[in-house]
Write a protein that holds these residues in place. Sequence first.
Motif, PDB file in Angstrom:
ATOM      1  N   SER A 368       0.828  -1.219   0.000  1.00  0.00           N
ATOM      2  CA  SER A 368       0.000   0.000   0.000  1.00  0.00           C
ATOM      3  C   SER A 368       0.862   1.270   0.000  1.00  0.00           C
ATOM      4  N   SER A 369       2.002   1.228   0.664  1.00  0.00           N
ATOM      5  CA  SER A 369       2.923   2.380   0.695  1.00  0.00           C
ATOM      6  C   SER A 369       4.344   1.827   0.802  1.00  0.00           C
ATOM      7  N   VAL A 370       5.093   1.944  -0.278  1.00  0.00           N
ATOM      8  CA  VAL A 370       6.425   1.348  -0.334  1.00  0.00           C
ATOM      9  C   VAL A 370       7.371   2.070   0.629  1.00  0.00           C
ATOM     10  N   ASN A 371       8.145   1.276   1.381  1.00  0.00           N
ATOM     11  CA  ASN A 371       9.179   1.849   2.248  1.00  0.00           C
ATOM     12  C   ASN A 371      10.525   1.204   1.927  1.00  0.00           C
ATOM     13  N   LYS A 372      11.556   1.651   2.612  1.00  0.00           N
ATOM     14  CA  LYS A 372      12.911   1.171   2.309  1.00  0.00           C
ATOM     15  C   LYS A 372      13.068  -0.311   2.599  1.00  0.00           C
ATOM     16  N   GLN A 373      12.312  -0.814   3.581  1.00  0.00           N
ATOM     17  CA  GLN A 373      12.421  -2.231   3.913  1.00  0.00           C
ATOM     18  C   GLN A 373      11.856  -3.128   2.814  1.00  0.00           C
ATOM     19  N   ASN A 374      11.057  -2.550   1.907  1.00  0.00           N
ATOM     20  CA  ASN A 374      10.484  -3.337   0.814  1.00  0.00           C
ATOM     21  C   ASN A 374      11.466  -3.528  -0.341  1.00  0.00           C
ATOM     22  N   GLU A 375      12.639  -2.919  -0.254  1.00  0.00           N
ATOM     23  CA  GLU A 375      13.634  -3.092  -1.314  1.00  0.00           C
ATOM     24  C   GLU A 375      14.262  -4.474  -1.160  1.00  0.00           C
ATOM     25  N   ASN A 376      13.888  -5.376  -2.069  1.00  0.00           N
ATOM     26  CA  ASN A 376      14.310  -6.765  -1.934  1.00  0.00           C
ATOM     27  C   ASN A 376      14.011  -7.485  -3.251  1.00  0.00           C
ATOM     28  N   SER A 377      14.391  -8.742  -3.289  1.00  0.00           N
ATOM     29  CA  SER A 377      14.017  -9.599  -4.421  1.00  0.00           C
ATOM     30  C   SER A 377      12.879 -10.502  -3.959  1.00  0.00           C
ATOM     31  N   TYR A 378      11.803 -10.567  -4.774  1.00  0.00           N
ATOM     32  CA  TYR A 378      10.617 -11.348  -4.414  1.00  0.00           C
ATOM     33  C   TYR A 378      10.433 -12.475  -5.431  1.00  0.00           C
ATOM     34  N   THR A 379      10.223 -13.669  -4.891  1.00  0.00           N
ATOM     35  CA  THR A 379      10.069 -14.853  -5.740  1.00  0.00           C
ATOM     36  C   THR A 379       8.647 -15.392  -5.606  1.00  0.00           C
ATOM     37  N   CYS A 380       8.011 -15.570  -6.782  1.00  0.00           N
ATOM     38  CA  CYS A 380       6.694 -16.210  -6.815  1.00  0.00           C
ATOM     39  C   CYS A 380       6.911 -17.681  -7.168  1.00  0.00           C
ATOM     40  N   MET A 381       6.543 -18.552  -6.255  1.00  0.00           N
ATOM     41  CA  MET A 381       6.724 -19.998  -6.452  1.00  0.00           C
ATOM     42  C   MET A 381       5.369 -20.606  -6.831  1.00  0.00           C
ATOM     43  N   VAL A 382       5.336 -21.277  -8.003  1.00  0.00           N
ATOM     44  CA  VAL A 382       4.103 -21.920  -8.494  1.00  0.00           C
ATOM     45  C   VAL A 382       4.323 -23.432  -8.476  1.00  0.00           C
ATOM     46  N   THR A 383       3.403 -24.133  -7.843  1.00  0.00           N
ATOM     47  CA  THR A 383       3.456 -25.597  -7.805  1.00  0.00           C
ATOM     48  C   THR A 383       2.349 -26.136  -8.698  1.00  0.00           C
ATOM     49  N   CYS A 384       2.749 -26.970  -9.647  1.00  0.00           N
ATOM     50  CA  CYS A 384       1.782 -27.520 -10.599  1.00  0.00           C
ATOM     51  C   CYS A 384       2.101 -29.003 -10.800  1.00  0.00           C
ATOM     52  N   ASP A 385       1.160 -29.855 -10.408  1.00  0.00           N
ATOM     53  CA  ASP A 385       1.337 -31.307 -10.538  1.00  0.00           C
ATOM     54  C   ASP A 385       2.619 -31.776  -9.864  1.00  0.00           C
ATOM     55  N   GLY A 386       2.879 -31.243  -8.697  1.00  0.00           N
ATOM     56  CA  GLY A 386       4.020 -31.680  -7.913  1.00  0.00           C
ATOM     57  C   GLY A 386       5.351 -31.072  -8.368  1.00  0.00           C
ATOM     58  N   ARG A 387       5.310 -30.299  -9.426  1.00  0.00           N
ATOM     59  CA  ARG A 387       6.548 -29.676  -9.920  1.00  0.00           C
ATOM     60  C   ARG A 387       6.485 -28.173  -9.662  1.00  0.00           C
ATOM     61  N   GLN A 388       7.602 -27.639  -9.234  1.00  0.00           N
ATOM     62  CA  GLN A 388       7.652 -26.209  -8.909  1.00  0.00           C
ATOM     63  C   GLN A 388       8.369 -25.421 -10.003  1.00  0.00           C
ATOM     64  N   LYS A 389       7.846 -24.245 -10.209  1.00  0.00           N
ATOM     65  CA  LYS A 389       8.503 -23.297 -11.103  1.00  0.00           C
ATOM     66  C   LYS A 389       8.341 -21.913 -10.487  1.00  0.00           C
ATOM     67  N   HIS A 390       9.376 -21.090 -10.628  1.00  0.00           N
ATOM     68  CA  HIS A 390       9.313 -19.786  -9.970  1.00  0.00           C
ATOM     69  C   HIS A 390       9.840 -18.676 -10.866  1.00  0.00           C
ATOM     70  N   LYS A 391       9.455 -17.473 -10.492  1.00  0.00           N
ATOM     71  CA  LYS A 391       9.949 -16.248 -11.122  1.00  0.00           C
ATOM     72  C   LYS A 391      10.341 -15.270 -10.008  1.00  0.00           C
ATOM     73  N   THR A 392      11.388 -14.555 -10.274  1.00  0.00           N
ATOM     74  CA  THR A 392      11.889 -13.594  -9.267  1.00  0.00           C
ATOM     75  C   THR A 392      11.990 -12.200  -9.872  1.00  0.00           C
ATOM     76  N   VAL A 393      11.589 -11.254  -9.108  1.00  0.00           N
ATOM     77  CA  VAL A 393      11.703  -9.857  -9.529  1.00  0.00           C
ATOM     78  C   VAL A 393      12.373  -9.062  -8.398  1.00  0.00           C
ATOM     79  N   SER A 394      13.189  -8.123  -8.798  1.00  0.00           N
ATOM     80  CA  SER A 394      13.881  -7.272  -7.808  1.00  0.00           C
ATOM     81  C   SER A 394      13.160  -5.931  -7.746  1.00  0.00           C
ATOM     82  N   VAL A 395      12.825  -5.530  -6.539  1.00  0.00           N
ATOM     83  CA  VAL A 395      12.156  -4.238  -6.324  1.00  0.00           C
ATOM     84  C   VAL A 395      13.197  -3.232  -5.830  1.00  0.00           C
ATOM     85  N   MET A 396      13.350  -2.200  -6.605  1.00  0.00           N
ATOM     86  CA  MET A 396      14.263  -1.114  -6.201  1.00  0.00           C
ATOM     87  C   MET A 396      13.430   0.080  -5.763  1.00  0.00           C
ATOM     88  N   VAL A 397      13.668   0.510  -4.532  1.00  0.00           N
ATOM     89  CA  VAL A 397      12.940   1.657  -3.979  1.00  0.00           C
ATOM     90  C   VAL A 397      13.774   2.908  -4.208  1.00  0.00           C
TER      91      VAL A 397
END
Length: 733
Positions: A368-397
């Motif tokens: 809702s309101s970005v702060n300095k602590q939100n500067e990080n890399s965030y990974t979305c992990m998707v599990t499909c039929d027992g197999r995992q796949k992920h994507k990562t994005v880096s947030v720069m504040v």
Amino acid sequence: MLRKKGLANCKIKILVLFLITAFAIKIELVPSQTKRYVPVGEPLMLMCKVTGCESPSFTWRTQLDNPLGGKVNTRGPESNLTFSSVGVENEESYICTGYCGNSKLQKHVPVRVYSFSSDPVIETSKPLVAGQKATLTCKIPKVYPSDFLEVTITKDGKIRKGQIDTSPIISTPSVSYEFTPQPEDDGKEISCEAYFDLEELQPELKTRRTTEKLNVHFAPTNTVISSSSSTVIEGDALTLTCTTESNPPARVVWQKQLPNGEFQQIAEYQNITIPEATYNDSGIYKCEVKNDIGTDAKETKVTIQASAVNVELLPSETQVLAELGKPLVLTCKVTECESPTFSWKAQLDKPLGGKENVQGFESNLTFSSVNKQNENSYTCMVTCDGRQKHKTVSVMVYSFSSDPVIEINSPLLTEQKATLTCRISDVYPLEFLEVKLLKDGAIIKEEFFHDKNLPEVVYEFIPKSEDAGKKVTCEAYFNGPQDTPKKRSTTRELSVHFAPNGTNLLVFPYNTLKEGESAIISCSTHSFPAAKYILRKKSKAEVQVIDHQNGTYKIDKVDINDEGTYECEASNDVGTEKRNTTVLVQVPPRNTTVSIYPSNEVTEGETVTITCKTYSKPPPKITFKKVEPGSGRITCFENGTFILYEVTQNDTGKYEIEVINDIGNETELIDIHVLGKHNNLFSFSILLIDYIASSFIVATLGIVSSAIYIGYKVWQRKLSGTYNLVDPSTAAK
């Protein structure tokens, strides 16, 4: 006998000499040994004692008659020779002679010194480099006598003994060892042991040892590349690690081979991590390691296998820019999966800081309101039929939302140090900030903020009057990613307070004025804040303050009273400056007076002086002429005096004296009457008769002659306006 005397750190060795004779007198020597070594720098006392004699006397000397080097103190039957600090120069045989009456006894004692007080020092001729010959030297400082010294160098259990040169003074013997170091020698120990073979020295004091580890520089070797996984599927994370052995530590450079076969640098770390590997990440990777000695390199091939499940993160950039205080939504979508499950994870296991929301085939992470602590890399992990796949994005504040503010610590005064500060608030991260201070377009200071906490630039300077009105600009540059704002600036005009300077006091139209003209006296200066003016007119008698309008004084009609020296005083809260000017007033001739000597009625042949006096500025030209047609002008001398020499009756008449200058003129008329000589005789006779009648003196011809003379004199006085008669009583006598 060896004793400890008082102080804990002071060892005094006492050698007592005694002499034995066939008589009852004897000299004692304690202890009896004749060879004794004393450490250099320690005190020593030799004691000589005579027994069997009531009042013995003593003398000390060396066997070679050198200076004693110590202090002799005799008291009763004892005489002491004391050395405060023994040196090599005190190595002598000392002779004590005792006297008792006619008896003379003597003994001598040798003094020997030694020095062995420092541990060995190990030095190398240059930094040790593998494969290059080097020399290692072991030095033992302050050794005497060097004959007792043995030095050994030990490396890898091998012992090398060195030859020591003999020296007659305290010296620093050394032993050298030449060898060619190898990489495996790095960290190995090398020892230097010094053994001082002095019999009287305690065993634990005879040996000194120094051990050091070899620091051998060598090029990188045994370089190895390892991978976090042997099989990498698209979307998985991949880490490659490069290790090597070297001294000094090697710099690691990662390169990837391009389609044209050349290698392109991609990182300078020991590890490189690909958070979400794609097919394009496949290829040959090379790790190159180098230091000052040499270089090594290893290559590895990476193959990324394709995956059917497709995960997409929005925004689609690998790095997302988020402005401080603004909202941000990360969206994770999946295709080719019927029943996906989602989970979000922040790098380093930090709290997410946002709110998760899953709707069908997508999941949102909302801040809702970005702060300095939100500067990080965030990974979305998707599990499909027992197999995992992920994507990562880096947030720069980031934050760069305010214009710079220019502050000055106090009013700017010329020649006084001032501080100008440019502050930029709400900036993040600071390492992207660059600030330039400019004065009239020229850079006066530039600063980067990699490690600073306060985003401000402080500039100290000494203002000058010419800085007034100049513009100072603070330009802030945000050298962040492409989509961030780049520049903000603020400009401020300098208000420099300075004392009046270049003050001018002018008179219009000229400093020299004609009576009756109009004039303006004007004072002006250069200052800030604006100066206040005081106009004064100075004379010998007084100083008059003049009313004016902002330094301007108007005179409608100038007269002689306006002449004088005028002063302008320009002042403000910084200082004062004064200027003077002189006003001259020109007036026409006036108050003209004419005097005639001896009189305006004279006799032929006399000289007439006419003097003209007047008041005039500038000085006038005075002319003199006879008033009758055709007469020419006669110009006077500079002092205004005319002289008519040996006048005749033709000089009788009216004369005009004209006084003239550039302003005006004034004219005076005078009458001069020249009498002929016969007229003078007639007048003289009348005067004589009057005188004779009034005096009732009719006497002899001589008396008459006297009366004629007196009458003539009276006549002359009358012509000049004054006369003086002789006292009758005096004349009778």
